[in-house]
Design an enzyme around this catalytic site. Structure first.
Site, PDB file in Angstrom:
ATOM      1  N   CYS A  42       0.900  -1.162   0.000  1.00 17.16           N
ATOM      2  CA  CYS A  42       0.000   0.000   0.000  1.00 17.16           C
ATOM      3  C   CYS A  42       0.928   1.199   0.000  1.00 17.16           C
ATOM      4  CB  CYS A  42      -0.935  -0.029   1.195  1.00 17.16           C
ATOM      5  SG  CYS A  42      -0.161  -0.404   2.778  1.00 17.16           S
ATOM      6  N   SER A  43       0.858   2.079   0.972  1.00 18.51           N
ATOM      7  CA  SER A  43       1.819   3.171   1.009  1.00 18.51           C
ATOM      8  C   SER A  43       3.069   2.732   1.769  1.00 18.51           C
ATOM      9  CB  SER A  43       1.184   4.403   1.646  1.00 18.51           C
ATOM     10  OG  SER A  43       0.121   4.853   0.842  1.00 18.51           O
ATOM     11  N   ASP A  44       2.901   2.551   3.077  1.00 19.17           N
ATOM     12  CA  ASP A  44       4.062   2.143   3.860  1.00 19.17           C
ATOM     13  C   ASP A  44       4.108   0.632   4.084  1.00 19.17           C
ATOM     14  OD1 ASP A  44       5.246   4.654   4.200  1.00 19.17           O
ATOM     15  OD2 ASP A  44       3.746   5.180   5.707  1.00 19.17           O
ATOM     16  N   TRP A  99       2.161  -1.228   6.063  1.00 13.34           N
ATOM     17  CA  TRP A  99       1.941  -1.777   7.406  1.00 13.34           C
ATOM     18  C   TRP A  99       0.475  -1.712   7.855  1.00 13.34           C
ATOM     19  CZ3 TRP A  99       6.280   2.045   8.838  1.00 13.34           C
ATOM     20  CH2 TRP A  99       5.816   3.362   8.776  1.00 13.34           C
ATOM     21  N   ASP A 100      -0.396  -1.200   7.007  1.00 11.42           N
ATOM     22  CA  ASP A 100      -1.810  -1.198   7.377  1.00 11.42           C
ATOM     23  C   ASP A 100      -2.609  -2.109   6.438  1.00 11.42           C
ATOM     24  OD1 ASP A 100      -1.755   0.628   9.583  1.00 11.42           O
ATOM     25  OD2 ASP A 100      -1.282   2.192   8.130  1.00 11.42           O
ATOM     26  N   ARG A 150      -1.556   3.484  16.055  1.00 12.64           N
ATOM     27  CA  ARG A 150      -2.924   3.209  15.628  1.00 12.64           C
ATOM     28  C   ARG A 150      -3.877   3.060  16.807  1.00 12.64           C
ATOM     29  NH1 ARG A 150      -0.969   5.014  11.857  1.00 12.64           N
ATOM     30  NH2 ARG A 150      -0.332   3.979   9.932  1.00 12.64           N
TER      31      ARG A 150
END
Lengths: 669, 528
Positions: free
Chosen positions: A351-353, A355-356, A397
């Site tokens: 995704c972006s980083d 980790w989500d 988070r």
């Protein structure tokens, strides 16, 4: 010693440790409970006062400070000063404190207690479950990721363990041990990591042995509008080569295309299919953490409304978008699963980083592919691998320390919900029940165990969590009896190793037991799960009795009558035989704190009252539960119309039966 | 959905599709179960899409356009028979042994015997024995002892369609009662009827007051005055407090069902679309409102210790939903299989719910709805909601509710034919058809319908009516849209666990007895 100092330090922030004559208002009715509020270093405790009606003893509500997401002091009313607490486990409590000064004291103490600035202030560092060091150490050894990769069949002729991140030098948010293709040399890895956001280069997270297909994860490439990186291209090539079953690798960008495009302006972006040979690129469109946070807020707002109409509920459910997001995650996991198990292709997820959404999709996909992850132990391993070790930022988070509110997001809650949705579709495929998911959710936010503290492994090592805190997994394992799904069938998993859920919208339901966990009036008054668990426990005891009786008869030289019948069908579960006895009343599952003696006593009294016949309860030979009772008052309100009865004599009620705090009642009986 | 190739056969009452292979199931569809059909042609292959009242959809691909058209018109003709006496129940001969004739299982006399054992304040009146006072009532009705038949006749003229207030339920615990009627014919000039007032006041204990639950909003009730209807005014009924609720009338409900089923059959993957369609159907709203009103009635009786009179306009639809659901909540007997049959008999069939009109068409009907409405289906849905919340308190399982839904719309049995006892008598249904209860009340059938979790619960059960607590009844509305295999297997596993437990207990008891016997025979054996 250290924690003792901290404790006394905390004590000094508590101005008023005890406030009497506090009223607790029910969220969905006009019911109120009078009691005393205690503020300790770790908990806020409400103890119901012994009312005039001597039959009702004090109910207790324990709220861990870490669970409190927000405290709000509302404006003074004629009856006192209202204080509203919103908790991360979706409990909402509304107190009314008589004197404003008391209210303010509690409010300001809580504010300070709720904003720990260092990890050492978290409950995990003072929590002591009466274990010695060895037991604690064993608890931490329960989950071994090295063994997990071995179980998958890695290392193998195509995949190897690399020590490139041994000192967290290449990527500080990754674990030390990483698995990469044999052909990915160190320079390739290091080069690729420089081309990936936060250095999160492509690594193996799941290996589908049957087809030698790999699930890999990483963060977005720093491609901008035109940048490329030969090492990164080689890295993907290496992943592709490691799988002889497929000529290409899927690259799944789990973001909506628009978001990925926007990232290009910031020098990030996504893989250009022209630069990478043999990739198939795919967007799957899961929204970002901010959208998810807002979505849950909207959902909670809707369902927190009093006297909610069906129409407003459904419209709110839709406009919150929550179920749409849940479906998007499941859809992505299905895409991943199909690519791997049907096409035999390897997939790189980011995704972006990374980790989500990446954690959500990789872990959910693995769960669909591998029955092991649907067992209690396997699920722990899965969370340990895809969430904890790969650096899902639990601290940020879940708002463990006083930090940036924009970093808070219910990403992990969504994952648990996706799993719950699957358990609804495949009631036999999971070894654990919903209670397991709820309990994990509870402790992700409780900061009572070390597992979820911090944002990545490196940080956890610095905090010496293994030395100074306890592991949640050991605790859950010791209570695994409570989390078993009685309908679980290993045979089913053998026959259906890969789950193929339907994602037609009507398969997704609102998870009442999560978001209304503590709103007892919302729940069914009898639980099939609980009844069946009790029955199974009962059967286990009867098996023992039967054996004893048989041997007694044989001693007397008599053939037992019953054994001449064909033997009873064996217990359907292999684990039944080696499982320990289920305690008749386990400790509170939800609070982790033992049930107060008073509470037990109180339940017995309530049960007696029920005999008078106000509400239904289920009853079994061994125990009675408190699911019934209460609600008389609240239910009455919800049916409406009778308020302001013209004849007070008519309207006279027997003293209201005070409800036992739901979270405790449901989860423990 | 699996595709089956086979031979299609139309008989007088059934559409049969058989693959003509051994050990395969054949499709036997009652013509009366067909709600509507559609025809489609692609080249020379014609397709008939058969949409059933039980919500199933079947597509028949038939080679040859002419043949397809012939079949379609036959199906159309056979599924829209006008005359009741041509319906299948009149031709059906049971292939099973009738142990107990269901037509005699739930007679009003028997129900009254139970009442007599609890109270002597009521009598069974024969005022309607020739159906002349109220055509939709049974010949025998329970009324207050002190009210004579002449009074009843006068009251009947003051109530819509002659449906004067009669006893629906007696709450043994406190002696409170629930009555039902139709609206009073007050009209615009506020007509009153002393006998009516006397009748319902006769149900009140001295000094006590009661509640009138009008299932219409105050506005609707006001408007009814213009058409000669109305409601009980405070001035004339000072001992009663009126509560208005907003239960919808039949045409609105029918539309709601059509929309709901359309939403459930939508294969779109858009979550927003699904939720907004579900919302727009309003079905769940109706469920919530009906349940809430029933809870309110039950609450008045059990909690407030007051008697209740329920009515809407005709007193044949929403009124019955409320009175029957209130009994499910209050009376444990109604939660048994037999008790529930009795409830359906008393509060629906004998109470004059016009089944034939209401269930003539279901969700796929193309024609403009006339009298059709899923009133009974909504009642079953509400029962299912309570069952979900109290899964151990009902002797029957969900399958019994589904079975009743199916048979109310299309059946080989005569039970749900006709609109009232009078009509059923005229059609000689008890003589010419078989009762559904005759079939249900046989051991093998009962076993299939029994809830393995059942443990008698003598208490009042209060369901939650919060929207979050109410669910879509998947067993009916998603029944044909997805495989229930996983759920069925889990259910079997549950049954298995329960049976294993029972078996163990039996064995333990047997051995205990054996041991006890040995010990009494030979005292020396007794363990020290």
């Amino acid at each position: 010693m250290l924690w003792f100092c901290l404790e006394s330090d905390k004590w000094s922030t508590i101005r008023t440790p005890k406030v009497e004559q506090v009223r607790l208002l029910d969220r969905f009715s006009n019911k109120t409970t009078n009691g005393t509020l205690y503020l300790t270093a770790t908990h806020l405790i409400f103890v119901e006062s012994i009312s005039n009606n001597s039959a009702s003893a004090g109910q207790e509500i324990w709220i861990l400070h870490h669970h409190i997401a927000s405290v709000e002091k509302l404006s003074l009313t004629t009856t006192g000063c209202p204080l509203v607490l919103q908790c991360r486990n979706f409990r909402v409590v509304h107190f009314v404190v008589q004197r404003e000064r008391d209210c303010h004291d509690i409010y300001s103490s809580l504010l300070r207690l709720l904003q720990p600035v260092s990890y050492q202030e978290l409950y995990a560092f003072s929590y002591n479950p009466k274990q010695n060091d060895q037991q604690r150490e064993e608890g931490w050894q329960l989950i071994d990721l090295g063994a997990e990769f071995e179980r998958m069949g890695v290392p193998c002729d195509q995949w190897q363990l690399t020590d490139v991140n041994r000192d967290y030098k290449v990527c500080e948010t990754y674990p030390r041990d990483l698995y990469v293709p044999i052909t990915a040399s160190k320079p390739i890895i290091v080069g690729s990591s420089k081309f990936r956001s936060k250095g999160r280069f492509p690594v193996l997270t799941y290996f589908y042995q049957e087809k030698k297909a790999a699930v890999c994860r990483c963060s977005q490439p720093l491609s901008g509008f035109s940048a490329r990186c030969l090492e990164d291209e080689s890295m993907l090539q290496a992943i592709s080569k490691a799988n002889h079953n497929s000529r290409f690798v899927y690259v799944m960008d789990t973001r909506p295309k628009l978001n990925a495009l926007a990232n290009r302006a910031a020098g990030k972006g996504y893989e250009n299919e022209d630069n990478y040979s043999n990739i198939r690129f795919q967007f799957v469109g899961i929204e970002n953490i901010h959208v998810m946070r807002t979505s849950l807020q909207k959902l909670l707002e809707v369902i927190g409304t009093r006297s909610l109409s069906m129409s407003d509920y459904l419209v709110g459910l839709e406009s919150s978008g929550w179920l749409r997001h849940i479906k998007a995650v499941v859809d992505a996991a299905i895409f991943l699963t199909k690519a791997v198990t049907v096409e035999g292709a390897s997939v790189l997820v980011h995704c972006s980083d990374g980790w989500d959404r990446t954690a959500q999709v990789c872990s959910l996909g693995s769960l669909l592919m591998d029955p092991y992850y649907r067992t209690i132990k396997g699920f722990m391993v899965l969370i340990e691998k895809d969430w904890i070790s790969f650096g899902h930022k639990f601290a940020d988070r879940c708002d463990q320390l006083d930090g940036d509110p924009k970093e808070v997001s219910p990403i992990f809650t969504q994952f648990l919900e996706c799993v719950w949705q699957l358990t609804e579709q495949f009631p036999q495929a999971f070894e654990f029940s919903e209670w397991f998911l709820l309990q994990i959710h509870e402790h992700v936010h409780s900061c009572q165990y070390g597992n979820f503290l911090g944002n990545n492994q490196r940080q956890r090592e610095e905090l010496q969590l293994r030395e100074r805190t306890h592991s949640l997994w050991a605790f859950l394992m010791s209570e695994r009896q409570n989390y078993l799904n009685p309908f679980y069938s290993p045979a089913y998993s053998e026959a259906h190793p890969v789950l193929a859920p339907s994602t037609l919208p009507y398969n997704f339901k609102f998870w009442r037991n999560m978001y209304h966990q503590f709103d007892r009036s919302m729940h069914p008054r009898q639980s099939i799960l609980k009844t069946i668990l009790t029955l199974r426990e009962n059967s286990r005891k009867e098996e023992g009795t039967l054996q004893a009786l048989e041997s007694r008869l044989q001693q007397l030289g008599v053939t037992p009558i019953a054994t001449s019948d064909p033997p009873a069908p064996p217990p359907t579960r292999d684990q039944r035989s080696n499982s320990n006895t289920l305690p008749p009343r386990p400790d509170s599952l939800i609070l982790g704190a033992p049930i107060n003696h008073k509470e037990v006593q109180r339940q017995e009294e309530e049960d007696e009252q029920e005999e008078v016949g106000e509400e239904a309860t289920e009853s079994t030979d061994t125990e009675r539960t408190v699911e019934g009772s209460s609600g008389t008052e609240s239910r009455k309100q919800s049916y409406g119309e009778l308020e302001g009865t013209y004849n007070t004599e008519l309207a006279k009620e027997e003293p209201a039966v005070v409800s036992l705090e739901f979270g405790v009642a449901r989860m423990t009986c | 959905m699996p595709t089956v190739e086979g031979t299609l056969c139309l008989t007088g009452h059934h559409l049969i599709l058989s693959s003509r292979q051994d050990n395969t199931e054949e499709l036997w569809l009652l013509h009366s179960n067909i709600d509507s059909i559609e025809k489609r042609f692609v080249g020379s292959v014609g397709s008939i899409i058969v949409k059933c009242k039980d919500l199933r959809v079947i597509q028949l691909d038939i080679p040859g356009m002419e043949e397809c058209l012939n079949i379609a018109s036959s199906i159309e003709a056979l599924s829209t028979l006008d005359s009741v006496s041509l319906m299948y129940p009149f031709f059906y001969r049971p292939m099973f042994e009738v142990i107990e004739d269901g037509w005699n299982s739930f007679l009003p006399e028997a129900a009254f015997k139970d009442l007599e054992s609890m109270t002597d304040e009521w009598r069974l009146s024969e005022v309607n024995k020739d159906f002349s006072v109220c055509p939709s009532y049974p010949p025998l009705v329970a009324v207050p002892k002190d009210v004579d038949d002449d009074t009843l006749r006068k009251v009947a003229t003051f109530r819509h369609s002659g449906r004067f207030p009669v006893l629906s339920y007696y709450h043994k615990k406190n002696g409170m009662v629930m009555m039902r009627a139709s609206q009073p014919l007050t009209g615009t000039n506020g007509r009153r009827c002393k006998e009516d007032e006397k009748l319902i006041n006769a149900t009140l204990r001295p000094g006590k007051r009661g509640y009138i639950i009008d299932t219409r909003t105050i506005n609707v009730a006001q408007q009814a005055k213009a058409r000669g209807g109305g409601f009980e005014s405070e001035a004339n009924y000072p001992q009663w407090r009126r509560i208005h609720k907003a239960l919808e009338r039949s045409n609105v409900l029918q539309e709601s069902l059509i929309k709901l089923v359309e939403a459930c059959n939508d294969q779109s993957h858009s979550m927003d679309r699904w939720l907004s369609k579900l919302e727009a159907s309003n079905w769940q709203t109706h469920v919530k409102e009906i349940l809430t009103t029933a809870c309110l009635a039950a609450q008045c009786i059990d909690r407030e210790g007051a008697s209740v009179l329920v009515h809407g306009t005709e007193g044949t639809d929403s009124t019955l939903q409320v009175t029957s659901l209130a009994q499910i909540i209050l009376d444990p007997a109604c939660r048994t299989i037999r008790g529930f049959q009795g409830l359906v008999e008393r509060e629906w069939l004998q109470a004059g719910h016009p089944f034939q009109q209401r269930c003539a068409q279901s969700a796929y009907s193309n024609s403009k709805p006339r009298q059709e409405a899923p009133v009974f289906l909504l009642f079953l849905d509400c029962v299912w909601q309570i069952l979900r919340q109290f899964p151990c308190s009902f002797e029957f399982s969900e399958s019994f509710l589904v079975l009743l839904f199916e048979h109310a719309y299309a059946s080989q049995f005569g039970t749900f034919l006709g609109n009232s006892t009078a009509e059923r008598a005229k059609l000689s249904l008890p003589e010419k058809t078989v009762s559904l209860w005759s079939w249900v009340n046989r051991p093998q059938e009962l076993e299939r319908l029994t809830n393995p979790l059942y443990e008698a619960n003598s208490l009042v059960i209060w369901p939650s009516v919060a929207p979050q607590s109410l669910l879509l009844w998947e067993g009916v509305f998603l029944r044909w849209n997805r495989s229930s295999k996983c759920l069925d297997e889990a259910y079997e596993e549950m049954v298995h666990i329960i049976e294993y437990n029972k078996e163990l207990q039996n064995k333990v008891n047997t051995l205990r007895r054996q041991l006890a016997q040995l010990e009494t025979e030979d005292p020396l054996l007794q363990t020290p």
